[in-house]
Design a protein around this motif. Structure first.
Motif, PDB file in Angstrom:
ATOM      1  N   SER A  51       0.076  11.593   9.227  1.00  0.00           N
ATOM      2  CA  SER A  51       0.959  10.696   9.983  1.00  0.00           C
ATOM      3  C   SER A  51       0.203   9.493  10.533  1.00  0.00           C
ATOM      4  CB  SER A  51       1.634  11.464  11.127  1.00  0.00           C
ATOM      5  OG  SER A  51       2.469  12.487  10.634  1.00  0.00           O
ATOM      6  N   MET A  52      -0.996   9.714  11.040  1.00  0.00           N
ATOM      7  CA  MET A  52      -1.770   8.601  11.572  1.00  0.00           C
ATOM      8  C   MET A  52      -2.174   7.628  10.468  1.00  0.00           C
ATOM      9  SD  MET A  52      -1.618   9.115  14.740  1.00  0.00           S
ATOM     10  CE  MET A  52      -2.587   7.691  15.215  1.00  0.00           C
ATOM     11  N   THR A  53      -2.435   8.150   9.277  1.00  0.00           N
ATOM     12  CA  THR A  53      -2.760   7.294   8.132  1.00  0.00           C
ATOM     13  C   THR A  53      -1.568   6.424   7.764  1.00  0.00           C
ATOM     14  OG1 THR A  53      -4.350   8.912   7.289  1.00  0.00           O
ATOM     15  CG2 THR A  53      -3.506   7.296   5.719  1.00  0.00           C
ATOM     16  N   VAL A  54      -0.382   7.023   7.710  1.00  0.00           N
ATOM     17  CA  VAL A  54       0.823   6.266   7.337  1.00  0.00           C
ATOM     18  C   VAL A  54       1.164   5.239   8.406  1.00  0.00           C
ATOM     19  CG1 VAL A  54       3.305   6.455   6.873  1.00  0.00           C
ATOM     20  CG2 VAL A  54       1.717   8.089   5.843  1.00  0.00           C
ATOM     21  N   ARG A  55       1.003   5.595   9.682  1.00  0.00           N
ATOM     22  CA  ARG A  55       1.236   4.615  10.753  1.00  0.00           C
ATOM     23  C   ARG A  55       0.427   3.348  10.505  1.00  0.00           C
ATOM     24  NH1 ARG A  55       3.649   6.299  15.494  1.00  0.00           N
ATOM     25  NH2 ARG A  55       3.880   8.569  15.737  1.00  0.00           N
ATOM     26  N   THR A  56      -0.831   3.529  10.160  1.00  0.00           N
ATOM     27  CA  THR A  56      -1.710   2.381   9.961  1.00  0.00           C
ATOM     28  C   THR A  56      -1.319   1.600   8.720  1.00  0.00           C
ATOM     29  OG1 THR A  56      -3.472   3.614  11.037  1.00  0.00           O
ATOM     30  CG2 THR A  56      -4.121   1.672   9.774  1.00  0.00           C
ATOM     31  N   LEU A  57      -0.981   2.288   7.640  1.00  0.00           N
ATOM     32  CA  LEU A  57      -0.528   1.596   6.434  1.00  0.00           C
ATOM     33  C   LEU A  57       0.707   0.738   6.723  1.00  0.00           C
ATOM     34  CD1 LEU A  57      -0.920   4.446   3.769  1.00  0.00           C
ATOM     35  CD2 LEU A  57      -2.367   2.418   4.034  1.00  0.00           C
ATOM     36  N   THR A  85     -10.880  13.597  15.047  1.00  0.00           N
ATOM     37  CA  THR A  85      -9.497  13.736  15.486  1.00  0.00           C
ATOM     38  C   THR A  85      -8.578  12.835  14.649  1.00  0.00           C
ATOM     39  OG1 THR A  85     -10.094  12.207  17.266  1.00  0.00           O
ATOM     40  CG2 THR A  85      -9.972  14.542  17.818  1.00  0.00           C
ATOM     41  N   PRO A  86      -7.274  13.107  14.637  1.00  0.00           N
ATOM     42  CA  PRO A  86      -6.379  12.401  13.715  1.00  0.00           C
ATOM     43  C   PRO A  86      -6.445  10.889  13.765  1.00  0.00           C
ATOM     44  CG  PRO A  86      -5.249  14.308  14.614  1.00  0.00           C
ATOM     45  CD  PRO A  86      -6.565  14.210  15.337  1.00  0.00           C
ATOM     46  N   GLU A  87      -6.650  10.309  14.955  1.00  0.00           N
ATOM     47  CA  GLU A  87      -6.660   8.842  15.028  1.00  0.00           C
ATOM     48  C   GLU A  87      -7.855   8.235  14.305  1.00  0.00           C
ATOM     49  OE1 GLU A  87      -8.983  10.015  18.747  1.00  0.00           O
ATOM     50  OE2 GLU A  87      -7.335  10.804  17.540  1.00  0.00           O
ATOM     51  N   CYS A  88      -8.881   9.035  14.028  1.00  0.00           N
ATOM     52  CA  CYS A  88     -10.022   8.524  13.267  1.00  0.00           C
ATOM     53  C   CYS A  88      -9.570   8.031  11.898  1.00  0.00           C
ATOM     54  CB  CYS A  88     -11.084   9.611  13.115  1.00  0.00           C
ATOM     55  SG  CYS A  88     -12.588   9.062  12.282  1.00  0.00           S
ATOM     56  N   PHE A  89      -8.613   8.728  11.301  1.00  0.00           N
ATOM     57  CA  PHE A  89      -8.141   8.332   9.977  1.00  0.00           C
ATOM     58  C   PHE A  89      -7.329   7.037  10.033  1.00  0.00           C
ATOM     59  CE2 PHE A  89      -8.952  12.885   9.774  1.00  0.00           C
ATOM     60  CZ  PHE A  89      -9.838  12.916   8.710  1.00  0.00           C
ATOM     61  N   SER A  90      -6.755   6.747  11.195  1.00  0.00           N
ATOM     62  CA  SER A  90      -6.128   5.435  11.383  1.00  0.00           C
ATOM     63  C   SER A  90      -7.166   4.335  11.248  1.00  0.00           C
ATOM     64  CB  SER A  90      -5.474   5.337  12.766  1.00  0.00           C
ATOM     65  OG  SER A  90      -4.343   6.151  12.866  1.00  0.00           O
ATOM     66  N   ASP A 138       1.221  -0.397  12.174  1.00  0.00           N
ATOM     67  CA  ASP A 138       1.346  -0.093  13.600  1.00  0.00           C
ATOM     68  C   ASP A 138       0.004  -0.305  14.311  1.00  0.00           C
ATOM     69  OD1 ASP A 138       3.904   0.549  13.032  1.00  0.00           O
ATOM     70  OD2 ASP A 138       3.787   2.656  13.620  1.00  0.00           O
ATOM     71  N   PRO A 139       0.030  -0.559  15.617  1.00  0.00           N
ATOM     72  CA  PRO A 139      -1.219  -0.750  16.373  1.00  0.00           C
ATOM     73  C   PRO A 139      -2.118   0.476  16.287  1.00  0.00           C
ATOM     74  CG  PRO A 139       0.680  -1.409  17.682  1.00  0.00           C
ATOM     75  CD  PRO A 139       1.232  -0.728  16.472  1.00  0.00           C
ATOM     76  N   LEU A 140      -3.415   0.246  16.280  1.00  0.00           N
ATOM     77  CA  LEU A 140      -4.369   1.339  16.229  1.00  0.00           C
ATOM     78  C   LEU A 140      -4.511   1.997  17.596  1.00  0.00           C
ATOM     79  CD1 LEU A 140      -7.291  -0.197  14.141  1.00  0.00           C
ATOM     80  CD2 LEU A 140      -5.653   1.531  13.391  1.00  0.00           C
ATOM     81  N   PRO A 141      -4.582   3.315  17.633  1.00  0.00           N
ATOM     82  CA  PRO A 141      -4.880   3.995  18.899  1.00  0.00           C
ATOM     83  C   PRO A 141      -6.362   3.861  19.219  1.00  0.00           C
ATOM     84  CG  PRO A 141      -4.776   5.583  17.134  1.00  0.00           C
ATOM     85  CD  PRO A 141      -4.405   4.254  16.524  1.00  0.00           C
ATOM     86  N   ARG A 142      -6.708   4.063  20.462  1.00  0.00           N
ATOM     87  CA  ARG A 142      -8.114   4.030  20.850  1.00  0.00           C
ATOM     88  C   ARG A 142      -8.789   5.308  20.373  1.00  0.00           C
ATOM     89  NH1 ARG A 142      -9.431   2.485  26.929  1.00  0.00           N
ATOM     90  NH2 ARG A 142      -8.407   0.602  26.141  1.00  0.00           N
ATOM     91  N   LEU A 143      -9.983   5.162  19.780  1.00  0.00           N
ATOM     92  CA  LEU A 143     -10.733   6.332  19.322  1.00  0.00           C
ATOM     93  C   LEU A 143     -11.207   7.156  20.516  1.00  0.00           C
ATOM     94  CD1 LEU A 143     -13.011   5.094  16.398  1.00  0.00           C
ATOM     95  CD2 LEU A 143     -11.435   7.019  16.307  1.00  0.00           C
ATOM     96  N   ASN A 148       0.843  -1.182   0.000  1.00  0.00           N
ATOM     97  CA  ASN A 148       0.000   0.000   0.000  1.00  0.00           C
ATOM     98  C   ASN A 148       0.881   1.234   0.000  1.00  0.00           C
ATOM     99  OD1 ASN A 148       0.811   0.519   2.772  1.00  0.00           O
ATOM    100  ND2 ASN A 148      -0.619  -1.077   3.386  1.00  0.00           N
ATOM    101  N   GLY A 149       0.276   2.416   0.054  1.00  0.00           N
ATOM    102  CA  GLY A 149       1.100   3.614   0.104  1.00  0.00           C
ATOM    103  C   GLY A 149       0.290   4.890   0.085  1.00  0.00           C
ATOM    104  N   LEU A 150       1.010   6.003   0.290  1.00  0.00           N
ATOM    105  CA  LEU A 150       0.419   7.340   0.297  1.00  0.00           C
ATOM    106  C   LEU A 150       1.172   8.227  -0.680  1.00  0.00           C
ATOM    107  CD1 LEU A 150      -1.423   9.597   1.691  1.00  0.00           C
ATOM    108  CD2 LEU A 150       0.594  10.050   3.109  1.00  0.00           C
ATOM    109  N   ALA A 151       0.423   8.944  -1.517  1.00  0.00           N
ATOM    110  CA  ALA A 151       1.006   9.953  -2.397  1.00  0.00           C
ATOM    111  C   ALA A 151       0.768  11.321  -1.779  1.00  0.00           C
ATOM    112  CB  ALA A 151       0.394   9.867  -3.786  1.00  0.00           C
ATOM    113  N   LEU A 152       1.838  11.934  -1.287  1.00  0.00           N
ATOM    114  CA  LEU A 152       1.770  13.245  -0.642  1.00  0.00           C
ATOM    115  C   LEU A 152       2.065  14.281  -1.724  1.00  0.00           C
ATOM    116  CD1 LEU A 152       1.327  14.528   2.148  1.00  0.00           C
ATOM    117  CD2 LEU A 152       3.792  14.354   2.534  1.00  0.00           C
ATOM    118  N   ILE A 153       1.022  14.718  -2.406  1.00  0.00           N
ATOM    119  CA  ILE A 153       1.185  15.476  -3.642  1.00  0.00           C
ATOM    120  C   ILE A 153       0.337  16.743  -3.655  1.00  0.00           C
ATOM    121  CG2 ILE A 153       1.738  13.437  -5.035  1.00  0.00           C
ATOM    122  CD1 ILE A 153      -1.260  13.467  -5.877  1.00  0.00           C
TER     123      ILE A 153
END
Length: 511
Positions: free
Chosen positions: A317-323, A280-285, A326-331, A126-131
């Motif tokens: 950053s939270m999106t890339v962590r999940t890709l 909040t950011p962890e939602c995107f995780s 990495d463990p998911l944070p608690r919502l 998978n991956g992220l395009a930061l464009i």
């Protein structure tokens, strides 16, 4: 299939900006990607990714979606002066050009296609395009909403042609409706397009009737266009998660895509001046994690909007962590969606029920008069940027501190750790000698003379304590006496009154 994650970024895409006064367009700044990339570096995430080289998209690739006439207009901006650029930009809605726009738009699209190739070839999972510039508003013959070429739409057509894909899912979680993508694929049943967006009964940009829930596609594509309009601001984590569980995921699993493309706009996050939402950011995780179970894990996230730099960079950053796995944070927050969100979810399910087996027995009724109809849609007073920054600073510390390490390996001091995976946390034994002696009190005290055995028991107890204290999800500890370590571990967890657990012991001859 490899488990690595790709990252697409090139600083050259920061080399264009708005050259005249325009309040509407002034929020789309080069720092959107440079600050986000810096945040990935700060967290050590960028170095964990496979960095893909960025290339220019070819004219043939651009014209998979865009008309030759529009391509010529964009090319001509390279030699225009400021006044000519302004007049050309005014021919479109919420658009601006710069002498470097064409070059950066080709890099933005080319980088997206590089990511698709890497995922489809198995080089990465998978991956992220930061464009930038973004793309989901762009249409075949016009720029729109800061977008020049429609990166995700071209990527879908490119993947269909090159890899003979029959089913592609596009998930647009930007806060604005990606009408460009909808128009391009609204009659195409090979592309399932999902978009949630701030709508407010048509009063929010792009102010289109076809952004509402009842625009579900045309012809053979009927049922393959999913609009989920948000009719009020302040939507939170629970609303977004409910939208995925009750609308997107049932249809996505039935559709069974071969590739997932995400129009990843983070203006739907907390603190963004455009969206005024509260996710909040962890939602995107969690959103990313849910999508990783669709399309055999082949997922390409492509940056769209996001205009508060701190909120954007943390969400990226939270999106890339999940890709990366990495463990998911608690919502955070209550997991109860608001009434307006439930109304939109119910209407979306209702209009799509005739076209999907998973909704065949859905008996939800259409809500003709939503509770927000006719109410004032005036935006709430927005928090100043420093207040948002302060909240995110404290919030990120809290959620990142609470994330347990996925795997911890308990090793003796100065042990060689070069062969361990990068996401394995290495720690030394920390259990106190009194704790060890208490744990083996029912056994022969003569055993306590053996330093090797004491070390093994110390590592065993340290491992159990880290799991029970939620400092790690699982743990590896080497033992020179597995039989005694097992007995000590069982006695220890009994004292802790644990209800369930799994312990695996591996014996190596001669250890």
């Amino acid at each position: 299939m490899t488990s690595s994650t790709a990252l697409v970024y090139d600083e050259e895409m920061t080399s264009y900006k708005l050259l005249w006064e325009n309040t509407e367009c002034s929020i789309e700044v080069p720092e959107r990607i440079s600050v986000s990339y810096k945040r990935l570096q700060d967290y050590g995430l960028a170095e964990r990714c496979v960095q893909l080289p960025v290339r220019e998209a070819t004219e043939e690739e651009i014209m998979l979606i865009h008309s030759p006439e529009y391509l010529e207009v964009v090319k001509s901006t390279q030699t225009m002066d400021v006044e000519e650029l302004r007049k050309t930009s005014e021919k479109y809605i919420a658009a601006f050009f710069h002498p470097n726009s064409y070059r950066c738009a080709k890099l933005s699209l080319g980088g997206t296609l590089q990511l698709v190739d890497a995922v489809m070839s198995g080089k990465v999972r998978n991956g992220l395009a930061l464009i930038r510039p973004p793309g989901h508003h762009s249409q075949p013959s016009e720029s729109n909403g800061f977008c020049v070429f429609n990166n995700v739409a071209v990527a879908a057509k490119y993947a269909k042609n090159k890899y003979n894909l029959q089913r592609i899912l596009i998930v647009d979680w930007d806060i604005h409706h990606g009408q460009g993508i909808q128009y391009i694929f609204e009659d195409d049943p090979s592309v399932l397009y999902f978009s949630w967006h701030r709508y407010e009964h048509g009063l929010y940009w792009p102010n289109l009737r076809e952004s509402d829930y009842d625009f579900i596609g045309k012809g053979k594509g009927t049922g393959y266009n999913i609009n989920l309009p948000w009719n009020k601001i302040g939507m939170s984590n629970s609303d977004y998660i409910a939208a995925f569980f009750h609308v997107l995921l049932p249809l996505a699993f039935e559709f069974n895509p071969e590739l997932v493309l995400v129009s990843a706009g983070f203006d739907s996050g907390f603190g963004d001046p455009e969206g005024q939402m509260r996710a909040t950011p962890e939602c995107f995780s969690h959103l990313t994690h849910l999508l990783m179970h669709v399309g055999h894990g082949k997922l390409c996230a492509v940056l769209e909007g996001g205009y508060h730099l701190r909120s954007l960079s943390e969400s990226v950053s939270m999106t890339v962590r999940t890709l990366l796995g990495d463990p998911l944070p608690r919502l955070s927050g209550e997991m109860v969606p608001c009434f307006s969100a439930l109304e939109s979810i119910q209407n979306a399910r209702h209009v799509h029920a005739p076209y999907w087996k998973c909704l065949l027995h859905d008996e939800t009724r259409l809500i003709q008069e939503p509770s927000t109809k006719g109410l004032s849609t005036a935006s709430r007073p927005h928090m100043d940027s420093s207040t948002i920054d302060e909240f995110l600073e404290n919030h990120m510390k809290k959620i990142l501190y609470a994330i347990p390490q996925s795997t911890t390996c308990i090793l003796p001091p100065k042990a060689d750790t070069s062969g361990l995976a990068i996401n394995v946390q290495v720690e030394e034994s920390t259990a106190a000698s009194e704790q060890v002696k208490a744990a083996v009190s029912v056994f022969s005290q003569e055993d306590l003379v053996n330093e090797s055995l004491l070390e093994s028991l110390t590592k065993t107890l340290t491992a159990i304590d880290k799991i029970t204290n939620r400092q790690t999800k699982n743990c590896i500890a080497l033992s020179s006496n597995s039989s005694l370590s097992t007995q000590v571990a069982l006695q220890h967890v009994t004292r802790l009154s644990l209800k369930r657990g799994v312990m695996c012991w591996y014996w190596r001859h001669g250890s």
